[in-house]
Design a protein around this motif. Sequence first.
Motif, mmCIF file in Angstrom:
data_model
loop_
_atom_site.group_PDB
_atom_site.id
_atom_site.type_symbol
_atom_site.label_atom_id
_atom_site.label_comp_id
_atom_site.label_asym_id
_atom_site.label_seq_id
_atom_site.Cartn_x
_atom_site.Cartn_y
_atom_site.Cartn_z
ATOM 1 N N ALA A 110 -16.234 -57.910 21.725
ATOM 2 C CA ALA A 110 -15.940 -59.260 21.230
ATOM 3 C C ALA A 110 -15.281 -59.229 19.846
ATOM 4 O O ALA A 110 -14.352 -59.983 19.571
ATOM 5 C CB ALA A 110 -17.225 -60.085 21.187
ATOM 6 N N HIS A 111 -15.767 -58.336 18.981
ATOM 7 C CA HIS A 111 -15.224 -58.301 17.614
ATOM 8 C C HIS A 111 -14.185 -57.210 17.420
ATOM 9 O O HIS A 111 -13.611 -57.098 16.338
ATOM 10 C CB HIS A 111 -16.361 -58.098 16.605
ATOM 11 C CG HIS A 111 -17.112 -59.349 16.367
ATOM 12 N ND1 HIS A 111 -16.804 -60.232 15.370
ATOM 13 C CD2 HIS A 111 -18.129 -59.902 17.055
ATOM 14 C CE1 HIS A 111 -17.602 -61.269 15.430
ATOM 15 N NE2 HIS A 111 -18.424 -61.091 16.448
ATOM 16 N N ALA A 112 -13.964 -56.421 18.445
ATOM 17 C CA ALA A 112 -13.023 -55.308 18.291
ATOM 18 C C ALA A 112 -11.650 -55.637 18.889
ATOM 19 O O ALA A 112 -10.627 -55.192 18.373
ATOM 20 C CB ALA A 112 -13.591 -54.055 18.964
ATOM 21 N N VAL A 113 -11.650 -56.434 19.944
ATOM 22 C CA VAL A 113 -10.379 -56.695 20.626
ATOM 23 C C VAL A 113 -9.478 -57.558 19.724
ATOM 24 O O VAL A 113 -9.930 -58.526 19.120
ATOM 25 C CB VAL A 113 -10.653 -57.346 22.012
ATOM 26 C CG1 VAL A 113 -11.223 -58.745 21.902
ATOM 27 C CG2 VAL A 113 -9.417 -57.333 22.872
ATOM 28 N N GLY A 114 -8.242 -57.127 19.576
ATOM 29 C CA GLY A 114 -7.316 -57.838 18.683
ATOM 30 C C GLY A 114 -7.552 -57.517 17.217
ATOM 31 O O GLY A 114 -6.867 -58.048 16.349
ATOM 32 N N LYS A 118 -12.284 -64.722 19.075
ATOM 33 C CA LYS A 118 -12.196 -64.279 17.682
ATOM 34 C C LYS A 118 -10.766 -63.875 17.344
ATOM 35 O O LYS A 118 -9.909 -64.726 17.228
ATOM 36 C CB LYS A 118 -13.225 -63.199 17.443
ATOM 37 C CG LYS A 118 -14.616 -63.732 17.787
ATOM 38 C CD LYS A 118 -15.671 -62.686 17.845
ATOM 39 C CE LYS A 118 -16.857 -63.149 18.647
ATOM 40 N NZ LYS A 118 -17.454 -64.399 18.175
ATOM 41 N N TYR A 119 -10.520 -62.550 17.239
ATOM 42 C CA TYR A 119 -9.181 -62.148 16.789
ATOM 43 C C TYR A 119 -8.106 -62.469 17.833
ATOM 44 O O TYR A 119 -6.936 -62.463 17.521
ATOM 45 C CB TYR A 119 -9.170 -60.655 16.436
ATOM 46 C CG TYR A 119 -10.099 -60.382 15.285
ATOM 47 C CD1 TYR A 119 -9.655 -60.473 13.971
ATOM 48 C CD2 TYR A 119 -11.440 -60.094 15.502
ATOM 49 C CE1 TYR A 119 -10.516 -60.271 12.905
ATOM 50 C CE2 TYR A 119 -12.315 -59.896 14.455
ATOM 51 C CZ TYR A 119 -11.855 -59.979 13.160
ATOM 52 O OH TYR A 119 -12.712 -59.794 12.109
ATOM 53 N N LEU A 120 -8.494 -62.735 19.067
ATOM 54 C CA LEU A 120 -7.490 -63.077 20.083
ATOM 55 C C LEU A 120 -7.165 -64.571 20.096
ATOM 56 O O LEU A 120 -6.327 -65.007 20.893
ATOM 57 C CB LEU A 120 -7.933 -62.611 21.479
ATOM 58 C CG LEU A 120 -7.896 -61.096 21.725
ATOM 59 C CD1 LEU A 120 -8.105 -60.791 23.196
ATOM 60 C CD2 LEU A 120 -6.585 -60.468 21.265
ATOM 61 N N ASN A 121 -7.836 -65.334 19.256
ATOM 62 C CA ASN A 121 -7.470 -66.737 19.019
ATOM 63 C C ASN A 121 -7.495 -67.639 20.243
ATOM 64 O O ASN A 121 -6.771 -68.638 20.298
ATOM 65 C CB ASN A 121 -6.048 -66.824 18.410
ATOM 66 C CG ASN A 121 -5.837 -65.846 17.287
ATOM 67 O OD1 ASN A 121 -6.629 -65.818 16.351
ATOM 68 N ND2 ASN A 121 -4.832 -65.013 17.372
ATOM 69 N N GLY A 122 -8.283 -67.305 21.246
ATOM 70 C CA GLY A 122 -8.301 -68.132 22.459
ATOM 71 C C GLY A 122 -8.949 -69.497 22.227
ATOM 72 O O GLY A 122 -8.684 -70.444 22.955
ATOM 73 N N GLY A 123 -9.775 -69.592 21.211
ATOM 74 C CA GLY A 123 -10.523 -70.833 20.981
ATOM 75 C C GLY A 123 -11.918 -70.681 21.570
ATOM 76 O O GLY A 123 -12.101 -69.959 22.561
ATOM 77 N N PRO A 124 -12.911 -71.370 20.959
ATOM 78 C CA PRO A 124 -14.298 -71.220 21.419
ATOM 79 C C PRO A 124 -14.434 -71.460 22.919
ATOM 80 O O PRO A 124 -13.877 -72.418 23.448
ATOM 81 C CB PRO A 124 -15.053 -72.284 20.616
ATOM 82 C CG PRO A 124 -14.203 -72.538 19.421
ATOM 83 C CD PRO A 124 -12.783 -72.323 19.850
ATOM 84 N N GLY A 125 -15.148 -70.573 23.567
ATOM 85 C CA GLY A 125 -15.410 -70.750 25.000
ATOM 86 C C GLY A 125 -14.273 -70.314 25.894
ATOM 87 O O GLY A 125 -14.342 -70.462 27.118
ATOM 88 N N CYS A 126 -13.190 -69.764 25.305
ATOM 89 C CA CYS A 126 -12.037 -69.339 26.127
ATOM 90 C C CYS A 126 -12.451 -68.191 27.071
ATOM 91 O O CYS A 126 -13.481 -67.547 26.872
ATOM 92 C CB CYS A 126 -10.909 -68.886 25.209
ATOM 93 S SG CYS A 126 -9.334 -68.642 26.050
ATOM 94 N N ILE A 127 -11.627 -67.960 28.061
ATOM 95 C CA ILE A 127 -11.910 -66.941 29.079
ATOM 96 C C ILE A 127 -12.208 -65.566 28.461
ATOM 97 O O ILE A 127 -11.602 -65.190 27.450
ATOM 98 C CB ILE A 127 -10.710 -66.852 30.049
ATOM 99 C CG1 ILE A 127 -11.032 -65.934 31.217
ATOM 100 C CG2 ILE A 127 -9.432 -66.404 29.334
ATOM 101 C CD1 ILE A 127 -10.033 -66.017 32.336
ATOM 102 N N GLY A 128 -13.117 -64.838 29.060
ATOM 103 C CA GLY A 128 -13.434 -63.488 28.597
ATOM 104 C C GLY A 128 -12.543 -62.460 29.292
ATOM 105 O O GLY A 128 -11.746 -62.787 30.176
ATOM 106 N N GLY A 129 -12.685 -61.225 28.857
ATOM 107 C CA GLY A 129 -11.920 -60.143 29.478
ATOM 108 C C GLY A 129 -12.853 -58.987 29.806
ATOM 109 O O GLY A 129 -13.953 -58.893 29.264
#
Length: 332
Positions: free
Chosen positions: A110-114, A134-145
């Motif tokens: 979660a904190h490492a990607v991007g 977080k660093y991927l800027n998807g916005g709160p609750g955005c899709i996970g990977g």
Amino acid sequence: MSAFYRPDPNGRHKIILESKAFPSDHFAVLSQIRHHGLSPETSMVTIESPFAEDPIISTYDIQALISKHAADTALILLPGIQYYTGQLFDIPTITAYARKHGIFIIWDLAHAVGNVPLSLHDWDVDAAAWCTYKYLNGGPGCIGGAFVHSRNSLVTTLITDHQPERGYGNRLSGWWGNDKGTRFRMETKFHPVKGAAGFQLSNPSVLDITSLCASLELFELAGGMVPLREKSKRMTAFLEECLSLMSDDAKKLYRIITPSDPDQRGAQLSLLLEHGLLDATMHGLEENGVIVDERKPSVVRAAPAPLYNNFKDCVSFVEAFESALLAAQKAK
Ligand SMILES: Cc1ncc(COP(=O)(O)O)c(C=O)c1O
């Protein structure tokens, strides 16, 4: 985890995680253990920093704990970057150690990607998952990977074969993980797409995907993670230097708990404030237009993100932080 945690109560049944794991991870481990009719008291092992005043966990400490529980551990779940301290774990070394002991390892990124470059396949990681808030800027609750190593996500049969389920690992299955060729035939026979895509559950939100794609386009325009990481290292070091130039009165009121080695951290410094100063300091920062993150009980997380922050932002943050901290102390 539901696909790969196959505990044997008389053999490998333990899950190792850190004692201060993000609650999502802690709860996922608890529920997996309970789903299998086991008890967290005997099946959950937590890694603790040996020093109460220093929350950093060394690779050596992790390896020592793995060795101690190797014979009956089924799975390890660790964060790539620890959310509270900002510590970047040595993913390749710890992964190799876990695999050497026959333990499946999953990383929460979660904190490492991007934030830092990741070579999950080359590092032989079994699986990983992350949110994109977080660093991927998807916005709160955005899709996970998710990443699932190709050795763990093979599909070696065709849906038309006799007993096609023999060709892939069982998992929580949903129609979006189904082979694309048959997904819309609406049949009741699950046959996954190979790779991580075969672990998808349901149709993703188009709004999520749109915001994430817009952000990923910016990462591409910025040249990807290598130049961003280079700027990130310089910017976090600059922030650290600006903090060191604060007045002695202000410096007495907090300490940095993130490792000082740039290779052991991402774009984050966690500032541990003296007890009772967090709320007023956050208020003072906000009044000066500075938005950073707080983690109870006493940590301010300052994260100069290289995609959109600049060196001047670091100076502005430190100026606002110093006055907010001193005002918080005065009001105490
Ligand atoms: C390390 C870590 N894992 C997981 C999450 C959240 O994941 P989810 O919203 O999927 O529970 C966060 C923060 O939002 C996090 O910091």
